[in-house]
Enzyme design. Structure first.
Site, PDB file in Angstrom:
ATOM      1  N   GLN A   1       1.674  -0.778   0.284  1.00 37.60           N
ATOM      2  CA  GLN A   1       0.337  -1.802  -0.289  1.00 37.60           C
ATOM      3  C   GLN A   1       0.137  -1.466  -1.939  1.00 37.60           C
ATOM      4  OE1 GLN A   1      -2.549  -0.401   2.040  1.00 37.60           O
ATOM      5  NE2 GLN A   1      -1.972  -1.057   4.159  1.00 37.60           N
TER       6      GLN A   1
ATOM      7  N   GLU B   1       9.040   8.558   9.009  1.00 35.55           N
ATOM      8  CA  GLU B   1       9.040   9.986   9.242  1.00 35.55           C
ATOM      9  C   GLU B   1       8.879  10.372  10.625  1.00 35.55           C
ATOM     10  OE1 GLU B   1       4.789   9.250   9.026  1.00 35.55           O
ATOM     11  OE2 GLU B   1       6.383   8.594   7.934  1.00 35.55           O
TER      12      GLU B   1
ATOM     13  N   GLY C   1      -4.713  -0.600   8.575  1.00 34.79           N
ATOM     14  CA  GLY C   1      -5.865  -1.558   8.885  1.00 34.79           C
ATOM     15  C   GLY C   1      -5.664  -2.611   7.745  1.00 34.79           C
TER      16      GLY C   1
ATOM     17  N   ASN D   1       0.198   2.864  11.478  1.00 36.21           N
ATOM     18  CA  ASN D   1      -1.206   3.204  11.187  1.00 36.21           C
ATOM     19  C   ASN D   1      -1.724   2.740  10.082  1.00 36.21           C
ATOM     20  OD1 ASN D   1      -3.712   4.239  10.917  1.00 36.21           O
ATOM     21  ND2 ASN D   1      -3.166   6.367  10.431  1.00 36.21           N
TER      22      ASN D   1
ATOM     23  N   CYS E   1       3.823   2.887   3.985  1.00 40.84           N
ATOM     24  CA  CYS E   1       2.123   2.822   4.462  1.00 40.84           C
ATOM     25  C   CYS E   1       1.417   2.273   3.298  1.00 40.84           C
ATOM     26  CB  CYS E   1       1.817   4.277   5.373  1.00 40.84           C
ATOM     27  SG  CYS E   1       0.299   3.415   6.127  1.00 40.84           S
ATOM     28  N   PHE E   2       0.556   3.158   2.842  1.00 39.76           N
ATOM     29  CA  PHE E   2      -0.423   2.853   1.783  1.00 39.76           C
ATOM     30  C   PHE E   2       0.567   2.505   0.541  1.00 39.76           C
ATOM     31  CE2 PHE E   2      -3.945   3.522  -1.371  1.00 39.76           C
ATOM     32  CZ  PHE E   2      -4.750   3.008  -0.704  1.00 39.76           C
TER      33      PHE E   2
ATOM     34  N   HIS F   1       5.927   4.064   9.418  1.00 43.71           N
ATOM     35  CA  HIS F   1       6.089   5.547   9.043  1.00 43.71           C
ATOM     36  C   HIS F   1       7.593   5.974   9.506  1.00 43.71           C
ATOM     37  CE1 HIS F   1       2.079   6.952   8.166  1.00 43.71           C
ATOM     38  NE2 HIS F   1       1.609   5.471   8.684  1.00 43.71           N
TER      39      HIS F   1
END
EC number: 6.3.5.5
Length: 393
Positions: free
Chosen positions: A277, A365, A317, A315, A273-274, A363
């Site tokens: 990036q 997990e 944006g 999740n 996720c983050f 994700h």
């Protein structure tokens, strides 16, 4: 609007408190307040997940966001002590928007109701909203600054409420991981024989992530966001992991520099996720804000290396700029875009072709969500195994 007269002990009667959801573009929705009564501000986003609202609400990645549930009824399974994704059970969403609040809890694990938990933690919610119309608006116009106003706050002129919403801080440019990260380092021990130690940077880590590592014999040292690379050397990590988290990756320069140090030290790296990036930025890629983001537990992603398609929990944006299968040079070797979303082609994974570093936007997990991508944890353990053998450990 019909009124449900069911009452939860110690909280407001459902439907008895007027409330407004106000968007920055002036659009207003009328409903009833539940949970805490008052005002909350955040970015309005929607999730298409039909289950797992507790995991969603305790996911630190939703910090400063008002979450709109597309599922028509929320609260049926109540709230329990086992499904929290934040370490201390804290609800991280700024607010919750739903169509119908379940009048009764029906789950054997429930210890309280959604209504009671939200009231206890001071989380403002609004129900009775036409969520289909709202989600269509967000889909067409994009995620937008919003506010929920209930009780006495809802009596103020709408024009005044719109101005309050407009004046809140923007999500673009916000470095939020430091606001949700742990204050101190803590350790999750391996189950059974310890195979490796991983340093995990907590940018908003979900608790199912260290559980996944632990089940594979990995001891996880979880450190606060922006912990200097020099400080983690004391743990002699077999690998470094960067977690999910909220905010704009373009504002996370400190973490980008740390990841570059990890790659320069040739330590195996895995991010989600983050973390995806951040790795992309360390490779020299650019990020951008999606119109309405990816939030749900049934998002199809294609692995362009294997041709396999996974159904994933997502999740986010923001995303990386790139195309399926794109290869490009970095300071650490050739990299490739390994995964993209089948819905819109958004980059969902990148890696060094050497295999030393990789990440995904979704994700694995799976909390809540499918387990299709859980082998990514096995891949990291195998990478660390191979690295240990190469170094003669």
């Amino acid at each position: 609007m019909s009124k449900d007269t069911t009452t939860y002990q110690g909280v407001t009667e459902i439907g008895s408190v007027p409330a407004y959801l106000v968007l920055a573009d002036g659009r207003t929705f009328t409903g009833f307040g539940f949970g805490a009564i008052g005002t909350t501000l955040g970015e309005a986003v929607f999730t298409t997940a039909m289950t797992g609202y507790q995991e969603t609400m305790t996911d630190p990645s939703y910090h400063r966001q008002i979450v709109v549930a597309t599922a028509p009824q929320i609260g049926n399974t109540g709230w329990n002590d086992e499904d929290n994704e934040s370490r201390d059970g804290k609800i991280w969403v700024a607010g919750l928007v739903i169509r119908d609040l379940a009048a009764r809890v029906s789950n054997w694990r429930a210890t309280t109701s959604l209504q009671q938990e939200m009231a206890g933690q001071g989380i403002v919610g609004i129900g009775g909203i036409d969520t289909r119309a709202l989600v269509r608006h967000l889909r067409n116009e994009g995620s937008i600054a919003a506010g929920i106003f209930s009780g006495a706050d809802a009596q103020r002129p709408v024009e005044e409420l719109v101005e309050i919403v407009k004046n809140q801080p923007a999500m673009t440019g916000a470095n939020l991981s430091v606001e949700v990260s742990a204050d101190e380092t803590y350790v999750i021990e391996a189950e059974g024989e310890e195979r490796h130690t991983v340093v995990a940077y907590d940018l908003g880590i979900k608790q199912n992530t260290p559980r996944r590592f632990s089940a594979r014999g990995v001891r996880t040292v979880i450190v606060p966001a922006e912990t200097p690379f020099e400080d983690i050397k004391q743990y002699n990590p077999s690998g470094v992991f960067i977690s999910n988290g909220p905010g704009d990756p373009a504002a996370a320069d400190v973490m980008v520099d740390i990841v570059r140090e990890v790659l320069e030290a040739d330590i195996p790296f895995f991010g989600i996720c983050f973390g995806n990036q951040i790795l992309g930025r360390a490779f020299g890629m650019e990020t951008y804000k999606l119109k309405f983001g990816h939030r749900g537990i049934n998002v199809p992603v294609k692995n362009h290396i294997t041709g396999k398609i996974d159904i994933t929990a997502q999740n986010h944006g923001f995303a990386l700029k790139g195309e399926a299968g794109q290869e490009f040079e970095t300071d650490f070797g050739t990299a490739i875009v390994t995964h993209t979303c089948l819905n819109d082609g958004v980059v969902e994974g990148i890696a060094l072709k050497s295999g030393r570093a990789y990440s995904v936007q979704y994700h694995p997990e799976a909390a809540a969500g499918p387990n299709d991508a859980s082998p990514l944890f096995d891949q990291f353990v195998e990478l660390m195994d191979a690295d240990a053998q190469k170094k003669g450990a």
